[in-house]
Every structure is written in C-alpha cells, then in structure tokens.
Design a protein around this motif. Structure first.
Motif, PDB file in Angstrom:
ATOM      1  N   UNK A  92       0.823  -1.211   0.000  1.00 45.15           N
ATOM      2  CA  UNK A  92       0.000   0.000   0.000  1.00 45.15           C
ATOM      3  C   UNK A  92       0.853   1.255   0.000  1.00 45.15           C
ATOM      4  N   UNK A  93       1.908   1.262   0.819  1.00 44.54           N
ATOM      5  CA  UNK A  93       2.827   2.401   0.836  1.00 44.54           C
ATOM      6  C   UNK A  93       3.521   2.566  -0.511  1.00 44.54           C
ATOM      7  N   UNK A  94       3.830   1.443  -1.156  1.00 42.11           N
ATOM      8  CA  UNK A  94       4.488   1.467  -2.453  1.00 42.11           C
ATOM      9  C   UNK A  94       3.572   2.048  -3.535  1.00 42.11           C
ATOM     10  N   UNK A  95       2.295   1.695  -3.496  1.00 39.52           N
ATOM     11  CA  UNK A  95       1.346   2.140  -4.527  1.00 39.52           C
ATOM     12  C   UNK A  95       0.813   3.553  -4.278  1.00 39.52           C
ATOM     13  N   UNK A  96       0.841   4.004  -3.038  1.00 36.55           N
ATOM     14  CA  UNK A  96       0.258   5.295  -2.685  1.00 36.55           C
ATOM     15  C   UNK A  96       0.801   6.476  -3.501  1.00 36.55           C
ATOM     16  N   UNK A  97       2.118   6.653  -3.618  1.00 33.64           N
ATOM     17  CA  UNK A  97       2.600   7.803  -4.391  1.00 33.64           C
ATOM     18  C   UNK A  97       2.145   7.778  -5.860  1.00 33.64           C
ATOM     19  N   UNK A  98       2.111   6.606  -6.481  1.00 33.72           N
ATOM     20  CA  UNK A  98       1.659   6.545  -7.870  1.00 33.72           C
ATOM     21  C   UNK A  98       0.159   6.825  -7.965  1.00 33.72           C
ATOM     22  N   UNK A 124       7.089   8.368  -9.131  1.00 34.19           N
ATOM     23  CA  UNK A 124       6.172   8.208  -7.999  1.00 34.19           C
ATOM     24  C   UNK A 124       6.051   6.756  -7.560  1.00 34.19           C
ATOM     25  N   UNK A 125       5.867   5.836  -8.500  1.00 32.24           N
ATOM     26  CA  UNK A 125       5.647   4.437  -8.145  1.00 32.24           C
ATOM     27  C   UNK A 125       6.914   3.657  -7.903  1.00 32.24           C
ATOM     28  N   UNK A 126       7.835   3.765  -8.815  1.00 34.48           N
ATOM     29  CA  UNK A 126       9.036   2.931  -8.728  1.00 34.48           C
ATOM     30  C   UNK A 126      10.110   3.517  -7.803  1.00 34.48           C
ATOM     31  N   UNK A 127      10.200   4.833  -7.722  1.00 33.54           N
ATOM     32  CA  UNK A 127      11.236   5.429  -6.872  1.00 33.54           C
ATOM     33  C   UNK A 127      10.674   5.767  -5.488  1.00 33.54           C
ATOM     34  N   UNK A 128       9.728   6.705  -5.424  1.00 33.58           N
ATOM     35  CA  UNK A 128       9.192   7.113  -4.117  1.00 33.58           C
ATOM     36  C   UNK A 128       8.473   5.963  -3.412  1.00 33.58           C
ATOM     37  N   UNK A 129       7.639   5.247  -4.142  1.00 34.65           N
ATOM     38  CA  UNK A 129       6.904   4.137  -3.545  1.00 34.65           C
ATOM     39  C   UNK A 129       7.827   3.047  -3.036  1.00 34.65           C
TER      40      UNK A 129
END
Length: 172
Positions: A92-98, A124-129
C-alpha cells in the motif's frame, strides 16, 4: 581497506537486505512494465501491485534464507504470516505515491504527454513508492518478523559433523 571491511561486516544484514531489495526492484519493474504495456494498459496501479506481489514472494524466501538467516524467534507459519502482512502494508505504501500522482495530481494523459506520464509513474511508483515500502519493511521485519538475533545458526547441516545443530546443541 580494513575500515571498509569492518563497516561491511557490521552492516552485513543491511547490505544483504539491500541486495534482495535490488533484485526485487528489478522483478517489480519488469513485471509492472510488461503488464502496463500489454494487458493492464488502463490499470497502471494494478500492474504495479502485481509486480510488487511477485517480488514479495521472492523477497520472503531470499530474506529468510539469506538476509536474516540467523534471525528468527517465531514459528515459520507465524513468521510467514507476519512477513506477508507487513509486505501488504508496504505494498500500500508502495502504490500510494503513484495513486496520488495519477488520480489526485492527474499526472497522466491528456494533461501530460505519454513520456511525461511514464516519467511521473516511474518517479512516484518505482522510486518514491519503493523507498517508502523499503524503509517500512526494513524496520518492521527486524522488529516483528525476524526479531531475535542469533535465533537460527548459520548452518543446519552441521549436526552430522558434531557442530551445533539448529538448537545450538552438539550432535552426539
């Protein structure tokens, strides 16, 4: 050179976790983009979630048997349940930024070019998430999944040679 070796030895567990994380990142990226450009064209967050799920299965085995191989303290079924629960939260944390990028900030076509959309998704998804999920996993795995340092010895097969077995006792 000695200082570097000592630093690497001191943080061996973290470095192994980072290697597993790097491989998991590659698995996530490959699966996400294959799905995103084929069967899940209109569902990029779902593609990311599927990629993370597959990488999580790999991650459990690699972290248990390599990164945290001397840690334990829990029955395997309990350990696995906690691992996947924590990984679900991290997903969920990984998907949230995307999700925020796509559906709150509307960083997608037609407001952006296809290239702009893909850059926004990647950042957003691959780096921040991934960064958010990884930091949470590192903390949570050490705290709840593999809490006891030294709970499992590095070798189980040593019981044949008179070395301590998994319980720490010498074989007769």
């Amino acid at each position: 050179m000695r200082i570097l070796r000592e630093l690497l030895t001191k943080h061996r567990e973290l470095l192994r976790f980072a290697v597993v994380g790097g491989i998991s990142f590659l698995i996530t990226t490959a699966i996400t983009y294959v799905l995103k450009f084929t069967v899940l064209r209109t569902h990029p967050v779902t593609a990311l979630i599927v990629g993370v799920l597959v990488a999580t299965i790999f991650s459990y085995v690699a972290n248990r048997e390599w990164s945290f191989r001397t840690r334990g303290g829990r029955e395997r079924a309990h350990e696995a349940a906690l691992f996947f629960l924590i990984s679900g939260i991290a997903l969920g944390l990984n998907a949230l930024p995307q999700w925020v990028s796509r559906y709150v900030l509307d960083l997608q076509e037609p407001h952006l070019t296809l290239l702009g959309q893909e850059v926004a998704d990647f950042v957003s998804g691959m780096i921040l998430g991934t960064l958010l999920g990884t930091l949470f996993r590192w903390w949570a795995f050490k705290k709840w999944v593999f809490p006891t340092e030294g709970a499992r010895l590095e070798t189980v097969s040593g019981s044949q040679s008179g070395d301590p077995d998994i319980t720490g006792r010498k074989a007769a």
